[in-house]
Scaffold this motif. Sequence first.
Motif, PDB file in Angstrom:
ATOM      1  N   GLY A 227       1.312   0.833   6.167  1.00 27.21           N
ATOM      2  CA  GLY A 227       0.860  -0.285   5.227  1.00 27.21           C
ATOM      3  C   GLY A 227       1.128   1.322   3.622  1.00 27.21           C
ATOM      4  N   LYS A 228       1.859   2.313   4.308  1.00 25.30           N
ATOM      5  CA  LYS A 228       1.521   3.724   3.428  1.00 25.30           C
ATOM      6  C   LYS A 228       2.643   3.426   2.248  1.00 25.30           C
ATOM      7  CE  LYS A 228       3.650   5.918   6.279  1.00 25.30           C
ATOM      8  NZ  LYS A 228       3.253   5.480   7.583  1.00 25.30           N
ATOM      9  N   SER A 229       3.511   2.648   2.274  1.00 25.24           N
ATOM     10  CA  SER A 229       4.478   2.267   1.010  1.00 25.24           C
ATOM     11  C   SER A 229       3.576   1.520  -0.242  1.00 25.24           C
ATOM     12  CB  SER A 229       5.755   1.983   1.253  1.00 25.24           C
ATOM     13  OG  SER A 229       6.546   2.851   2.002  1.00 25.24           O
ATOM     14  N   THR A 230       3.304   0.080   0.088  1.00 27.83           N
ATOM     15  CA  THR A 230       3.166  -0.555   0.170  1.00 27.83           C
ATOM     16  C   THR A 230       1.251  -0.223  -0.548  1.00 27.83           C
ATOM     17  OG1 THR A 230       2.905  -2.581   1.557  1.00 27.83           O
ATOM     18  CG2 THR A 230       1.576  -3.224  -0.296  1.00 27.83           C
ATOM     19  N   LEU A 231       0.384   0.967  -0.026  1.00 21.91           N
ATOM     20  CA  LEU A 231      -0.458   0.794  -1.217  1.00 21.91           C
ATOM     21  C   LEU A 231      -0.479   1.938  -1.718  1.00 21.91           C
ATOM     22  CD1 LEU A 231      -3.580   1.273  -0.319  1.00 21.91           C
ATOM     23  CD2 LEU A 231      -3.602   3.421   0.864  1.00 21.91           C
ATOM     24  N   THR A 232       0.635   3.345  -2.360  1.00 20.17           N
ATOM     25  CA  THR A 232       1.146   3.732  -2.851  1.00 20.17           C
ATOM     26  C   THR A 232       1.472   2.696  -3.672  1.00 20.17           C
ATOM     27  OG1 THR A 232       2.707   5.533  -1.382  1.00 20.17           O
ATOM     28  CG2 THR A 232       3.652   4.999  -3.724  1.00 20.17           C
ATOM     29  N   ASN A 233       2.166   1.762  -4.268  1.00 25.40           N
ATOM     30  CA  ASN A 233       2.674   0.699  -5.187  1.00 25.40           C
ATOM     31  C   ASN A 233       1.593   0.624  -5.346  1.00 25.40           C
ATOM     32  OD1 ASN A 233       5.694   1.432  -4.691  1.00 25.40           O
ATOM     33  ND2 ASN A 233       5.397  -0.363  -3.160  1.00 25.40           N
ATOM     34  N   ALA A 234       0.603  -0.116  -4.718  1.00 29.42           N
ATOM     35  CA  ALA A 234      -0.914  -0.888  -5.249  1.00 29.42           C
ATOM     36  C   ALA A 234      -0.739   0.278  -6.427  1.00 29.42           C
ATOM     37  CB  ALA A 234      -1.665  -1.411  -4.653  1.00 29.42           C
ATOM     38  N   LEU A 235      -1.283   1.634  -5.755  1.00 30.25           N
ATOM     39  CA  LEU A 235      -2.172   2.651  -6.691  1.00 30.25           C
ATOM     40  C   LEU A 235      -0.904   3.264  -8.245  1.00 30.25           C
ATOM     41  CD1 LEU A 235      -3.752   2.637  -4.052  1.00 30.25           C
ATOM     42  CD2 LEU A 235      -3.451   5.639  -4.655  1.00 30.25           C
ATOM     43  N   VAL A 236       0.038   2.689  -7.644  1.00 28.04           N
ATOM     44  CA  VAL A 236       0.624   3.145  -8.932  1.00 28.04           C
ATOM     45  C   VAL A 236       1.270   1.731  -9.713  1.00 28.04           C
ATOM     46  CG1 VAL A 236       3.402   3.941  -9.854  1.00 28.04           C
ATOM     47  CG2 VAL A 236       2.071   5.592  -8.075  1.00 28.04           C
TER      48      VAL A 236
ATOM     49  N   ILE B 271      -8.329   5.244   5.843  1.00 32.28           N
ATOM     50  CA  ILE B 271      -7.995   4.684   4.922  1.00 32.28           C
ATOM     51  C   ILE B 271      -7.698   3.090   6.046  1.00 32.28           C
ATOM     52  CG2 ILE B 271      -6.645   3.220   2.670  1.00 32.28           C
ATOM     53  CD1 ILE B 271      -5.916   6.527   2.009  1.00 32.28           C
ATOM     54  N   VAL B 272      -8.294   2.792   6.154  1.00 34.85           N
ATOM     55  CA  VAL B 272      -8.435   1.818   7.245  1.00 34.85           C
ATOM     56  C   VAL B 272      -7.733   0.560   6.063  1.00 34.85           C
ATOM     57  CG1 VAL B 272      -9.532  -0.379   8.303  1.00 34.85           C
ATOM     58  CG2 VAL B 272     -10.250   1.915   7.790  1.00 34.85           C
ATOM     59  N   THR B 273      -6.315   0.142   5.980  1.00 36.11           N
ATOM     60  CA  THR B 273      -5.622  -0.977   5.144  1.00 36.11           C
ATOM     61  C   THR B 273      -5.686  -1.821   5.828  1.00 36.11           C
ATOM     62  OG1 THR B 273      -3.405  -0.455   6.546  1.00 36.11           O
ATOM     63  CG2 THR B 273      -3.963   1.446   4.736  1.00 36.11           C
ATOM     64  N   LYS B 274      -4.724  -3.077   5.530  1.00 31.98           N
ATOM     65  CA  LYS B 274      -4.474  -4.324   5.933  1.00 31.98           C
ATOM     66  C   LYS B 274      -5.973  -5.386   6.282  1.00 31.98           C
ATOM     67  CE  LYS B 274      -0.419  -3.193   7.738  1.00 31.98           C
ATOM     68  NZ  LYS B 274       0.736  -3.491   8.786  1.00 31.98           N
ATOM     69  N   ILE B 275      -7.295  -4.657   5.411  1.00 34.28           N
ATOM     70  CA  ILE B 275      -7.972  -5.389   5.304  1.00 34.28           C
ATOM     71  C   ILE B 275      -8.464  -6.908   5.512  1.00 34.28           C
ATOM     72  CG2 ILE B 275      -9.412  -3.235   5.124  1.00 34.28           C
ATOM     73  CD1 ILE B 275     -10.577  -4.948   2.658  1.00 34.28           C
TER      74      ILE B 275
ATOM     75  N   ALA C 156      -3.885  -3.237   0.413  1.00 35.27           N
ATOM     76  CA  ALA C 156      -3.384  -2.572  -1.032  1.00 35.27           C
ATOM     77  C   ALA C 156      -2.386  -4.567  -1.776  1.00 35.27           C
ATOM     78  CB  ALA C 156      -2.077  -2.246  -0.352  1.00 35.27           C
ATOM     79  N   LYS C 157      -2.237  -5.560  -0.480  1.00 37.90           N
ATOM     80  CA  LYS C 157      -1.688  -6.715  -0.563  1.00 37.90           C
ATOM     81  C   LYS C 157      -3.043  -7.233  -2.080  1.00 37.90           C
ATOM     82  CE  LYS C 157       0.426 -10.521   1.694  1.00 37.90           C
ATOM     83  NZ  LYS C 157       0.820 -11.390   2.791  1.00 37.90           N
ATOM     84  N   SER C 158      -4.195  -7.361  -2.116  1.00 33.50           N
ATOM     85  CA  SER C 158      -4.984  -8.131  -2.580  1.00 33.50           C
ATOM     86  C   SER C 158      -5.992  -7.861  -3.608  1.00 33.50           C
ATOM     87  CB  SER C 158      -6.390  -8.977  -1.787  1.00 33.50           C
ATOM     88  OG  SER C 158      -7.389  -7.763  -1.041  1.00 33.50           O
ATOM     89  N   GLY C 159      -5.550  -6.263  -3.386  1.00 31.63           N
ATOM     90  CA  GLY C 159      -6.273  -5.370  -4.017  1.00 31.63           C
ATOM     91  C   GLY C 159      -7.740  -4.759  -4.025  1.00 31.63           C
ATOM     92  N   GLU C 160      -8.323  -5.513  -3.175  1.00 32.35           N
ATOM     93  CA  GLU C 160      -9.672  -5.074  -2.638  1.00 32.35           C
ATOM     94  C   GLU C 160      -9.994  -3.408  -2.064  1.00 32.35           C
ATOM     95  OE1 GLU C 160     -12.883  -6.473   0.262  1.00 32.35           O
ATOM     96  OE2 GLU C 160     -11.084  -8.010   0.156  1.00 32.35           O
TER      97      GLU C 160
END
Length: 304
Positions: free
Chosen positions: A19-28, A123-127, A157-161
Motif C-alpha cells: 500500500g505504499k503508492s496508495t498511501l503516497t497518493n492519499a497524502l498528496v 504504518i499499519v496499512t489496509k485497516i 489510504a483507501k477510506s482516508g481513515e
Amino acid sequence: MVSEFRSGFVCFVGRPNTGKSTLTNALVGSKIAITSSRPQTTRHAIRGIVSRDDAQIVLVDTPGLHRPRTLLGQRLNDLVKDTYSEVDVIGITIPADEKIGPGDRWIVQQIKAVAPRTKLIGIVTKIDKVSRDAVAQQLVATSELLGEDADVVPVSAKSGEQVGVLVDLIVSTLEPGPAFYPDGELTDEPEETLMAELIREAALEGLGDELPHSLAVVIEEIVPREGRTEKQGELLDVHAILYVERPSQKGIVIGKGGARLREVGTAARTQIERILGTRIYFDLHVKVAKDWQRDPKQLGRLGF
C-alpha cells in the motif's frame, strides 16, 4: 505562538503490494504514484509534495524492497537503499490483513544496517480490511518488530481513515527547515516519466503474473499538435513504445485486433489528462526487447 515551519524527506518502505503508492497518493491528494495489485509495479523514486501552513513533506515513493533475481531487481533494490540514507523519516508499511513474516523482518534488518540513525515510523496499512481486534494485534506486532522507540500508526489510504493523524506524526518528527517546493506543486517528476508509469499501470491491469517484471514503457516524443485554434485548445501527440521480453507477451499486450492496446491508451489518457489538464492523443506500439531485464545495455536504454 506560531510553531516553527518544518520540512523534510520521507519514504515509505515495505514488501511489494503493502500500500505504499496508495498511501503516497492519499497524502498528496492526487494520483502521482502508480498503484496496481501486482507486486513490483513502482520502478521510479517519484516525489510527492504535501504542503501545509506549518510544514512541507516531500514523499519519495520507492519500489518494494525484495530479494532480487535479475539485474533489474538488483538495480531497483540499489535505488531503494540509496533513498534510505538520504531521507529524514522512513515509514515501514505493514498490511493489517497479513501476518508479519520473514520478508518484513529482512527489510527492517536492511534499513537498520543502511540507515541506522534515520527515524522509523511503523504504518499499519489496509485497516479497512480487518476487525479492530486484528488491527490492535498488528499494531503490537509491528511495535515489537521495530522496537519501542518507533511510533506506530494505523491507516486506511483507501477510506482516508487516520491519514491526517499520520501526517501530523510525520510533521512532528521533522526538523525545522524551509519549504523545498512552491505551494501547490504536487510532484517534481518529469511529465515523460509520469506518462510512462501510467501507461504501464494501465497495461498491467488484468494481465497474468508473468508480465509486470517484463514490461517497460518509453516515451519516444511529445509533440504539440500544430494548427489547433484557441477554441479547440492544446492537444499533445504522445508517441510511446511498450517493451516486452518475448513475442508471446507482445500478443497479450496488444490483444485481439489491438483491442487490449486501445483499452490501455484510453485508461492512461484519462489519468494523464486529469493531471496535466491537457488533451492527449496516444500513438502506442509494442516491441520485443529479448531478456532486457538481464542485459545491462538494454536496461540503460530503457532508463534503469
